[in-house]
Write an enzyme that holds these catalytic residues in place. Structure first.
Site, PDB file in Angstrom:
ATOM      1  CE  LYS A 174       2.262 -11.024   3.090  1.00 13.46           C
ATOM      2  NZ  LYS A 174       1.560 -10.389   1.989  1.00 13.46           N
ATOM      3  CE1 TYR A 188       3.218  -4.916   4.415  1.00 15.39           C
ATOM      4  CE2 TYR A 188       1.642  -4.063   2.826  1.00 15.39           C
ATOM      5  CZ  TYR A 188       2.097  -4.168   4.121  1.00 15.39           C
ATOM      6  OH  TYR A 188       1.419  -3.542   5.140  1.00 15.39           O
ATOM      7  CE1 TYR A 219       3.938  -1.690   6.905  1.00 16.81           C
ATOM      8  CE2 TYR A 219       4.510  -3.060   8.783  1.00 16.81           C
ATOM      9  CZ  TYR A 219       3.698  -2.798   7.703  1.00 16.81           C
ATOM     10  OH  TYR A 219       2.649  -3.639   7.423  1.00 16.81           O
ATOM     11  CG  HIS A 224      -3.126   2.164   1.566  1.00 18.08           C
ATOM     12  ND1 HIS A 224      -2.616   2.285   2.834  1.00 18.08           N
ATOM     13  CD2 HIS A 224      -4.270   2.880   1.548  1.00 18.08           C
ATOM     14  CE1 HIS A 224      -3.421   3.041   3.561  1.00 18.08           C
ATOM     15  NE2 HIS A 224      -4.439   3.407   2.809  1.00 18.08           N
ATOM     16  N   PRO A 233       2.683 -10.302  13.248  1.00 13.88           N
ATOM     17  CG  PRO A 233       1.829  -8.717  14.709  1.00 13.88           C
ATOM     18  CD  PRO A 233       2.598  -9.985  14.674  1.00 13.88           C
TER      19      PRO A 233
END
Ligand code: APR
Ligand code: PHB
Length: 391
Positions: A297, A385, A201, A72, A293
């Site tokens: 990570k 990220y 998200y 992604h 979460p």
């Protein structure tokens, strides 16, 4: 029984450490409380940083990962009736994430260790690490009804947050830092193609929601719920309705639903134990630190720890040098705290907090607008990220 490194726990940390040590000619034995089937089926997170993928590929574990993993190049933040894409290809060129379930990593690692003749003992009980304040540590354990002792040069405590290694360190040695969050995640694995190409998200007054996936046929979802939430109060229809309410907030976007394969509540916690070493006991992964979460990570941090540890142990076995072993805790904790901050920050940015008044909510909204509207702020999210290269 004797080995060079006695490893407690066959999660990603213990298994990857055993694999990395093997590649450097160092022998290890892994002791695991659960069965092989159990650890291979345990559903956990599923996002691999670029650096984690690079490590797995470079050490011969890339076959299925490169074939089945979903690469992604961005994620979506959804709030205020709009979607905003954080475009990794623009913000952090050449770096991406790969969606590949943690239990798939575990399966690949176990297969590689067994193919190489590695020793993993499943379903052991009464694991008791001792003597790690001397040059001759050992681990007592029971396997197939037989009490045994594993003698070793070093013990690696890779036995997760609820393991026995961290508590075996004498009182007063470790300083622990933690934070509990006033919510949990209710996760669902469902047999339905993802409704989106990338992870979503979603920040919503009703609570946070996350749309993730495992494959073109299987989706993964999370809903922010109360910390003591009972799964039984969330029949499938209620779950889908709430997910719709939190995710179907932009015109033309619809959630696909399907048979639920699994439904579990995961607590949200931040935790760090310092230092990550006592004598010849080295803690790695969840045994030493936990993150909520939201930033995905946990596995990546575990992989980083054991990469550092394998290198340090290899230096010791090569010429007796202790420099890297002595630096282990400090080296890991620099990244641990960066990731602690990022995970706490993502969590705070995206969840609904009960005690928030109008002022808090407007600050949160302004923060979200800034993260999505400013190239600098988006790049900060993106580089954390996909995984920072330099900490
Ligand atoms: N004896 C033997 N094995 C044990 C014991 C014990 N007393 N206690 C725990 N274990 C095993 C657990 O059964 C588990 O398989 O240690 C393993 C620890 O694995 P994880 O919990 O997966 O931790 P880690 O390998 O550090 O991986 C970190 O996993 O928990 C997720 O979100 C976390 O993604 C992160 C990653
Ligand atoms: C998951 O797919 O399980 C997942 C993805 C992203 C997260 C957490 C979990 O932030």
């Amino acid at each position: 029984m004797r080995t060079q490194v006695g490893i407690v726990g066959a999660g990603p940390a213990g298994l990857l450490l055993s694999h990395l040590l093997h590649l450097r000619g160092i022998d290890s034995v892994v002791l695991e409380a659960h069965s092989r089937d159990y650890v291979q089926k345990r559903v956990r997170a599923g996002v691999l940083e670029q650096g984690t993928v690079d490590t797995l590929v470079a050490t011969g574990l890339g076959d299925r990962l490169l074939r089945e993993g979903l690469v992604h190049h961005g994620i979506e933040l959804r709030f205020g009736g709009q979607s905003h894409r954080i475009a990794f290809e623009k913000l952090v060129p050449g770096r991406a994430i790969t969606v590949y379930g943690q239990q798939e990593v575990v399966k690949d690692l176990i297969a590689a260790r067994i193919a190489a003749g590695g020793r993993i003992l499943f379903e052991v009980s009464g694991v008791a690490p001792t003597g790690f304040d001397t040059a001759h540590p050992s681990i007592g354990f029971t396997h197939a009804g037989l009490r045994q002792t594993l003698e070793c040069d070093f013990i690696a405590g890779c036995d997760g947050f609820h393991g026995v290694c961290r508590p075996a360190i004498p009182d007063g040695v470790l300083t622990c830092y933690d934070r509990e969050y006033p919510f949990a995640w209710l996760g669902v694995l469902a047999e339905v193609p993802p409704s989106s190409e990338e992870l979503i998200y979603a920040h919503n007054d009703r609570g946070f929601a996350l749309h993730s996936m495992r494959s073109p046929e299987v989706s993964r979802f999370y809903l922010q719920v109360a910390p003591d939430e009972d799964v039984a109060s969330w029949p499938d229809e209620r779950y889908w309705a709430e997910l719709r309410a939190r995710l179907e907030t932009v015109p033309g976007w619809h959630l696909r639903t399907g048979p639920v394969l699994e439904k579990v509540v995961a607590p949200m916690r931040s935790f760090v134990a310092e230092p990550m070493r006592y004598g010849r006991m080295y803690l790695a992964g969840d045994a030493a630190h936990i993150v909520p979460p939201t930033g995905a990570k946990g596995l990546n941090l575990a992989a980083f720890d054991v990469g550092v540890l394998a290198q340090a142990l290899a230096a010791w076995y090569a010429d007796g040098s202790t420099g890297l072993l002595d630096a282990y805790s400090g080296t890991c904790l620099r990244r641990v705290w960066r990731v602690q901050h990022f995970s706490w920050w993502m969590t705070t940015l995206l969840h609904a907090f009960d005690g928030y008044d109008g002022y808090d909510r407007r600050l949160q909204r302004s923060h979200l607008d800034y993260v999505c509207g400013s190239a600098a702020a988006s790049a900060s999210l993106a580089e954390n990220y996909v995984g920072l290269a330099h900490v």
